[in-house]
Design a protein around this motif. Structure first.
Motif, short mmCIF file in Angstrom:
data_model
loop_
_atom_site.label_atom_id
_atom_site.label_comp_id
_atom_site.label_asym_id
_atom_site.label_seq_id
_atom_site.Cartn_x
_atom_site.Cartn_y
_atom_site.Cartn_z
N MET A 1 0.83 -1.20 0.00
CA MET A 1 0.00 0.00 0.00
C MET A 1 0.87 1.26 0.00
N HIS A 2 0.21 2.38 0.21
CA HIS A 2 0.89 3.67 0.26
C HIS A 2 1.85 3.70 1.45
N THR A 3 2.78 4.63 1.41
CA THR A 3 3.82 4.70 2.44
C THR A 3 3.23 4.90 3.83
N ASP A 4 2.15 5.64 3.96
CA ASP A 4 1.54 5.88 5.27
C ASP A 4 0.96 4.60 5.87
N TYR A 5 0.62 3.63 5.03
CA TYR A 5 0.01 2.40 5.52
C TYR A 5 1.01 1.25 5.62
N ARG A 6 2.21 1.44 5.11
CA ARG A 6 3.10 0.31 4.89
C ARG A 6 3.85 -0.10 6.15
N HIS A 7 4.25 0.86 6.99
CA HIS A 7 5.12 0.57 8.12
C HIS A 7 4.42 0.91 9.43
#
Length: 579
Positions: free
Chosen positions: A128-134
């Motif tokens: 997913m997008h960077t905000d959801y990834r980590h």
């Protein structure tokens, strides 16, 4: 083949089918991941780049390496599911016994659900997008906990728990036998289409429920995680509107829940699909000396009461054998053995089927005695009381007369039961318990009432009314197939039984079915009040009535000779008039 060898051979074959189901479920993980990536990376203006980019992500080294934990969880899930299918179906009289017997297994299965849900969410968030990834990200130059990632990981855990509670917590895994047999490829394709379509609608309720829980407790969880990881707190999902107005997050959560629910439903359905395939059984037992028997017979498989799946497969095989047009295979049921000219195949099959039918009826009668509405069934009237004028000298004379008759082989003029009652001395003195016994009885009753008033004691340690009857009816699928198969064999014997081996057992078959029908008719008045077995009761009762009707129609001219005049003959005539 011995009983233990039969069990091992059947379980080995079922284990191979479970391995096929495991391999198919592992392969389906990549298909579901591809579908998820197609939704997430949707590009209407660049369709070719959209499809090729998705396929390159699925086939990348990162995907194969990151999928290892999820594949391990899926294999663990399959092993537990296989063990539940092959385990013995035992009855637990109380809820406490159920917790002791099934509690550890259910907890392990719940852990597998939570593990599959969590690892699925962890794998999917990596695309997913960077905000959801980590789990944490850079915000204002500092490390902050990602509330989006916490929301999605919790959504995966909640979806696994939701599926376990709704499907597996209260009931055991069951196998659904298809009416029409298809190859496993067609079944898998149909299951995939239907599961994906249904999961999109079934995932709405758990998604909204989890969103409400995250609005209430999400900030507390994020605060604890931030302290644990020594990072700052993310404030993007604070308040009700902060959670409900984030459309992309809700869409990802709904799509992830749909994927997890469809994945678990597909794994359960694949095991049922492979285990319900026709079992390779033999009708004729190899009776040659010094020859090791390699095939499992129908009779041996029907006798495996501790492996419910094998018993159902054997009954289904017998039903398909007599309902299809395989006359040559069906002729083995009526053939005579050489040497000896004995109907060994039919004799062993009939004895096994009647044994199953009789034992089920006996257990059903015993369980129905514990239902309050059915208690107090009419019994034979008691004998008249013995007069008090029987003197001691007359009693002694009767004892001497009986001894003389037994010595010279003279039978008595009256029945032994009546004679025993007459010869029994009458104790007209009523024994009154002393004060110690009365006090002990009162203390015992008071203690029992006190224990029953403790909350949860009666609920945990008392057998619910009709629980044994519900258990028997729920696991009556074997009997449904056996009864219909016996009825069809009797009907076909008029044309295919050249030696008349079936006609000698017709009275016993009709009596056994009539006896079960009578008990099911008694149970019909309270079947709606029992918990759970409504459809099972209707299927079993319909199978018994239908089978008796077919036999009575085929042997209508000889019913009077097969069944003597009495209550059973009247019931059969009533059944014919009703139909």
């Amino acid at each position: 083949m011995s009983h233990l060898s039969t069990i091992n051979a059947c379980k080995l074959l079922l284990f191979r089918r479970c391995l096929q189901a495991v391999l198919l479920t592992v392969g389906i993980q990549f298909l579901l991941l591809t579908i998820f990536l197609l939704f997430v990376n949707f590009q209407l203006l660049r369709p070719l780049h959209w499809i090729t980019g998705t396929l390159s992500l699925v086939c990348s080294f990162y995907t194969w390496f990151a999928s290892i934990p999820l594949i391990g969880a899926v294999v663990l899930y399959g092993v537990i599911l296989c063990q539940q299918h092959l385990a013995e179906r035992s009855y637990c009289a109380s809820r406490f016994r159920w917790l002791v017997h099934y509690g550890p297994r259910k907890l392990l299965f719940l852990g597998a659900h939570l593990l599959v849900g969590c690892l699925t969410a962890w794998l999917y968030t990596g695309y997913m997008h960077t905000d959801y990834r980590h789990l944490w990200y850079k915000c204002y130059g500092q490390e902050c906990i990602s509330a989006y990632h916490v929301y999605l990981l919790g959504m995966g855990i909640f979806a696994g728990c939701y599926y376990f509670v709704s499907v597996h917590m209260r009931q055991e895994v069951e196998i659904e036998f298809p009416i029409v047999n298809h190859c496993w490829g067609e079944k898998a394709r149909e299951l995939l289409y239907s599961s994906l379509a249904r999961s999109l609608f079934k995932s709405l309720v758990p998604t909204l429920a989890y969103t409400l829980l995250f609005w209430l407790f999400g900030r507390v969880v994020c605060h604890r995680l931030s302290h644990l990881l020594a990072v700052d707190l993310d404030e993007r999902l604070e308040g009700f509107f902060g959670v409900t107005t984030n459309g992309r997050l809700l869409f990802y959560g709904w799509l992830l829940t749909a994927q997890i629910l469809s994945n678990m439903h597909l794994m359960r359905s694949f095991y049922s699909m492979f285990l319900s395939e026709e079992f390779p059984l033999a009708v004729t037992k190899n009776r040659a000396p010094f020859v090791q028997e390699k095939e499992v017979t129908v009779v041996a498989a029907l006798g495996l009461t501790n492996v419910y799946v094998v018993q159902c497969l054997a009954a289904k095989y017998l039903y398909n054998l007599v309902t299809t047009g395989d006359v040559a295979k069906r002729a083995e049921l009526f053939q005579l053995t050489e040497p000896g000219n004995r109907p060994a195949n039919w004799r062993s099959l009939c004895d096994q089927c009647l044994s199953l039918l009789g034992s089920f009826t006996d257990e059903l009668i015993d369980s129905m005695q514990k239902i309050s509405v059915l208690k107090g069934s009419p019994s034979s009237p008691p004998l008249a009381p013995i007069s008090d004028s029987v003197s001691a000298s007359l009693m002694a004379e009767r004892v001497l007369t009986r001894q003389y008759n037994q010595m010279h082989g003279i039978r008595p003029m009256i029945s032994p039961g009546r004679n025993a009652l007459i010869d029994r001395p009458v104790d007209s003195i009523r024994r009154v318990p002393n004060w110690c016994e009365r006090a002990s009885m009162q203390m015992e009753q008071s203690l029992q009432l006190l224990i029953n008033r403790v909350p949860g004691i009666v609920y945990l340690f008392t057998e619910p009314e009709g629980a044994k009857t519900t258990f028997l009816l729920t696991h009556s699928l074997t009997l449904v197939y056996v009864i219909q198969a016996l009825s069809q064999i009797c009907v076909l014997s008029l044309k295919e039984d050249q030696f008349g081996v079936v006609q000698t057992d017709l009275p016993d078959i009709i009596k056994a079915m009539s006896r079960l029908k009578g008990e099911l008719d008694k149970l019909s008045s309270v079947a709606s009040n029992l918990r759970g077995p409504g459809s099972s009761f209707s299927i079993l009762r319909g199978a018994v009535r239908r089978s008796l009707f077919h036999i009575c129609i085929s042997f209508g001219d000889y019913i009077g000779e097969l069944i003597p005049s009495g209550e059973e003959l009247h019931q059969l005539q009533t059944l014919l008039n009703q139909e």
